[in-house]
Write an enzyme that holds these catalytic residues in place. Structure first.
Site, PDB file in Angstrom:
ATOM      1  N   TYR A 144       0.859  -1.188   0.000  1.00 34.21           N
ATOM      2  CA  TYR A 144       0.000   0.000   0.000  1.00 34.21           C
ATOM      3  C   TYR A 144       0.889   1.231   0.000  1.00 34.21           C
ATOM      4  O   TYR A 144       1.851   1.309   0.781  1.00 34.21           O
ATOM      5  CB  TYR A 144      -0.888  -0.022   1.253  1.00 34.21           C
ATOM      6  CG  TYR A 144      -1.765   1.200   1.435  1.00 34.21           C
ATOM      7  CD1 TYR A 144      -1.481   2.137   2.425  1.00 34.21           C
ATOM      8  CD2 TYR A 144      -2.872   1.419   0.630  1.00 34.21           C
ATOM      9  CE1 TYR A 144      -2.281   3.248   2.607  1.00 34.21           C
ATOM     10  CE2 TYR A 144      -3.690   2.536   0.805  1.00 34.21           C
ATOM     11  CZ  TYR A 144      -3.384   3.450   1.795  1.00 34.21           C
ATOM     12  OH  TYR A 144      -4.187   4.550   1.970  1.00 34.21           O
ATOM     13  N   ASP A 239       9.375   2.754  -0.644  1.00 36.07           N
ATOM     14  CA  ASP A 239       8.361   3.455   0.138  1.00 36.07           C
ATOM     15  C   ASP A 239       8.615   3.124   1.616  1.00 36.07           C
ATOM     16  O   ASP A 239       8.207   2.074   2.102  1.00 36.07           O
ATOM     17  CB  ASP A 239       6.958   3.019  -0.295  1.00 36.07           C
ATOM     18  CG  ASP A 239       5.889   3.719   0.526  1.00 36.07           C
ATOM     19  OD1 ASP A 239       4.688   3.520   0.245  1.00 36.07           O
ATOM     20  OD2 ASP A 239       6.252   4.467   1.469  1.00 36.07           O
ATOM     21  N   LYS A 267       4.993   9.569   8.664  1.00 31.17           N
ATOM     22  CA  LYS A 267       4.780   9.000  10.004  1.00 31.17           C
ATOM     23  C   LYS A 267       5.795   9.478  11.035  1.00 31.17           C
ATOM     24  O   LYS A 267       5.724  10.601  11.518  1.00 31.17           O
ATOM     25  CB  LYS A 267       4.738   7.465   9.886  1.00 31.17           C
ATOM     26  CG  LYS A 267       3.527   6.969   9.037  1.00 31.17           C
ATOM     27  CD  LYS A 267       3.465   5.476   8.976  1.00 31.17           C
ATOM     28  CE  LYS A 267       2.460   4.991   7.946  1.00 31.17           C
ATOM     29  NZ  LYS A 267       1.081   4.936   8.448  1.00 31.17           N
TER      30      LYS A 267
HETATM   31  P1  KE4 Z   1      -0.709   8.495   4.506  1.00 34.56           P
HETATM   32  O1  KE4 Z   1      -1.241   9.169   3.280  1.00 34.56           O
HETATM   33  O2  KE4 Z   1      -1.769   7.641   5.202  1.00 34.56           O
HETATM   34  O3  KE4 Z   1       0.021   9.439   5.457  1.00 34.56           O
HETATM   35  O4  KE4 Z   1       0.460   7.480   4.027  1.00 34.56           O
HETATM   36  C1  KE4 Z   1       0.159   6.533   3.038  1.00 34.56           C
HETATM   37  C2  KE4 Z   1       1.126   5.370   3.154  1.00 34.56           C
HETATM   38  C3  KE4 Z   1       2.144   5.255   2.215  1.00 34.56           C
HETATM   39  N1  KE4 Z   1       3.038   4.250   2.280  1.00 34.56           N
HETATM   40  C4  KE4 Z   1       2.972   3.320   3.264  1.00 34.56           C
HETATM   41  C5  KE4 Z   1       3.990   2.216   3.295  1.00 34.56           C
HETATM   42  C6  KE4 Z   1       1.958   3.392   4.256  1.00 34.56           C
HETATM   43  O5  KE4 Z   1       1.907   2.452   5.241  1.00 34.56           O
HETATM   44  C7  KE4 Z   1       1.014   4.433   4.204  1.00 34.56           C
HETATM   45  C8  KE4 Z   1      -0.112   4.553   5.206  1.00 34.56           C
HETATM   46  N2  KE4 Z   1      -0.263   3.456   6.109  1.00 34.56           N
HETATM   47  C9  KE4 Z   1      -1.598   3.229   6.599  1.00 34.56           C
HETATM   48  C10 KE4 Z   1      -1.542   2.002   7.533  1.00 34.56           C
HETATM   49  N3  KE4 Z   1      -1.546   0.799   6.810  1.00 34.56           N
HETATM   50  C11 KE4 Z   1      -2.197   4.406   7.277  1.00 34.56           C
HETATM   51  C12 KE4 Z   1      -3.461   4.111   8.064  1.00 34.56           C
HETATM   52  C13 KE4 Z   1      -4.662   4.643   7.379  1.00 34.56           C
HETATM   53  O6  KE4 Z   1      -4.793   4.495   6.155  1.00 34.56           O
HETATM   54  O7  KE4 Z   1      -5.492   5.208   8.113  1.00 34.56           O
END
Ligand code: KE4
Length: 436
Positions: A144, A239, A267
């Site tokens: 993801y 990523d 994060k």
């Molecule tokens: P954000 O747009 O949610 O800040 O980041 C996207 C993203 C990009 N790359 C990786 C490897 C990520 O894990 C994420 C976001 N992770 C999720 C948890 N699996 C955020 C939780 C959510 O979607 O509320």
């Protein structure tokens, strides 16, 4: 546990917020039940609106590595807020955090800040396309990279690995440029390059996967991606939004010695404030506007509060703290594995630094198909059994779990004991594993 106020809060939220949440996974759809509405959090603990206290292994999906409301982070935010909250101008705070990232992350000479991991990955793909003049990119099933259109693509049936949208609203034309291959399958990556000669701008990968549950690369897989991207003239994008400053100060690339062309971050580097970043070699990054011709912009990019919380957090992370987190993580997964074995529950566990995961599956999970074969029904029941005992794990099997500087050995041991008690109490349904 009484969660009546969470139930009332959820009903109120659903009247004005779609699904009652502002990010899908929070709705507990994968595990059932009513999401916990949190009132506050301190150290390793969440407190919900009913006053229930939970030892937190989600940590806002990774950012809270220092623990919630760490005094140094709160103080830094107070000081920053007293100077104003956003100026829309350059500030020295951005340079300060950029300097820390450039020093820590081996492949990064320059970095651009934005406000989310999604922005970071979407901008990284645009930069790779602008730099190479190519339009397609490869991603892996189960990885993801945020909620931008080019990533909301599932594996298509096409032998050419052509993707298909897995969300309404994503144009088919967008999906055609996203090629999907199984994680850990280097041969499928080579086949995608061979089927799309001269058209692939980049390969983007979660070098340690946290978004299908925790899945680690097989030996040589990351090196193979590095070799093939060089061979076919594509960029390699790690990523590290989740793994950056989480599995090591320099992320997976520092642990594995594989240097990508671009790295995305988020994060932890914002300490719980909205942040994203992407970085790499200067000759690539300098293609960004205003010097180059790959556009990027954002009202709150490099926001001073996010910079302050990020700097305060990263200043708390020294080599000794990463070693401490590594030891705690291993203690936890060893203890959980012992409990699962003792209760006769097939399982596999994985840990890297302060990031860990487990599946109720026979044998290691190396890709999405394997993750989907795990007993997700049992995971859902285990999740609730632990929640009722005051332990907050991810409300989905397809997520990772995290530790913070606030977690202690005593709490790890309490978690393992609770896991044993939870599994003993679970009445396995006919289609679940029978606890021997
Ligand atoms: P954000 O747009 O949610 O800040 O980041 C996207 C993203 C990009 N790359 C990786 C490897 C990520 O894990 C994420 C976001 N992770 C999720 C948890 N699996 C955020 C939780 C959510 O979607 O509320």
């Amino acid at each position: 546990m009484n969660r009546q106020r969470s139930e009332a809060a959820f009903a109120a939220a659903k009247r004005v917020i779609p699904g009652g949440v502002n990010s899908t996974v929070r709705a507990f759809r994968a595990v059932g039940g009513t999401p916990v509405f949190v009132r506050e959090a301190h150290g390793a603990y969440l407190v919900d609106v009913d006053g229930n206290r939970y030892l937190d292994y989600v940590l806002s999906w990774g950012p809270m590595i220092a623990g919630h409301a760490h005094p140094a982070v709160v103080e830094a935010l107070h000081r920053a807020a007293e100077r104003g909250t956003s100026y829309g101008t350059p500030t020295e705070y951005e340079t300060e955090l950029a300097d820390v990232i450039v020093e820590a992350v081996p492949s990064v000479d320059k970095v651009r800040f934005c406000s989310s991991g999604t922005e970071a990955t979407a901008n990284a793909i645009r930069l790779a396309r602008g730099y190479t003049g190519r339009e397609k990119f490869i991603k892996f099933e189960g990885c993801y990279h945020g909620s931008a259109d080019p990533f909301l693509i599932a594996a298509g049936s096409s032998a050419l690995t052509m993707g298909v949208p897995n969300s309404l609203g994503v144009p088919a034309a967008t999906a055609q440029d996203t090629l999907i291959v199984p994680y850990n399958d280097a041969a499928a990556v080579r086949a995608a390059f061979e089927h799309n000669p001269g058209e692939i701008a980049a390969v983007i990968v979660e070098p340690y996967v946290g978004n299908m549950g925790m899945v680690l690369p097989l030996p040589g897989f990351l090196h193979a991606l590095r070799t093939m991207t060089r061979e076919y003239g594509a960029l390699l994008i790690f990523d590290e939004v989740m793994t950056g400053f989480r599995v090591a100060r320099g992320g997976v690339q520092a642990r594995e010695g594989v240097l990508p062309d671009l790295t995305t971050l988020g994060k932890v580097i914002g300490g719980g404030l909205p942040v994203g970043a992407f970085g790499g070699r200067a000759e690539i990054m300098d293609r960004l506007t205003p010097d180059g011709q790959v556009f990027q912009a954002g009202t709150l990019s490099g926001n001073p509060l996010a910079m302050a919380a990020g700097l305060a957090t990263l200043r708390l992370l020294g080599d000794d703290t990463f070693l401490q987190l590594e030891r705690l993580g291993q203690r936890l997964v060893d203890g959980m594995a012992e409990v699962f074995t003792g209760r006769g529950v097939p399982h596999t566990v994985a840990a890297a630094g302060s990031m860990f995961g487990f599946f109720f599956a026979d044998g290691p999970v190396t890709d999405l198909a394997g993750a989907k074969r795990s007993d997700t029904a049992l995971y859902g029941r285990f999740f609730h059994a632990m929640l009722d005992r005051g332990f907050y794990f991810a409300p989905s099997q397809f997520e990772a779990a995290f530790l913070s500087l606030a977690h202690t050995e005593a709490e790890i041991d309490r978690t393992v004991e609770a896991a044993d008690d939870a599994l003993a109490a679970l009445r396995p349904a006919q289609d679940d594993v029978v606890c021997r």
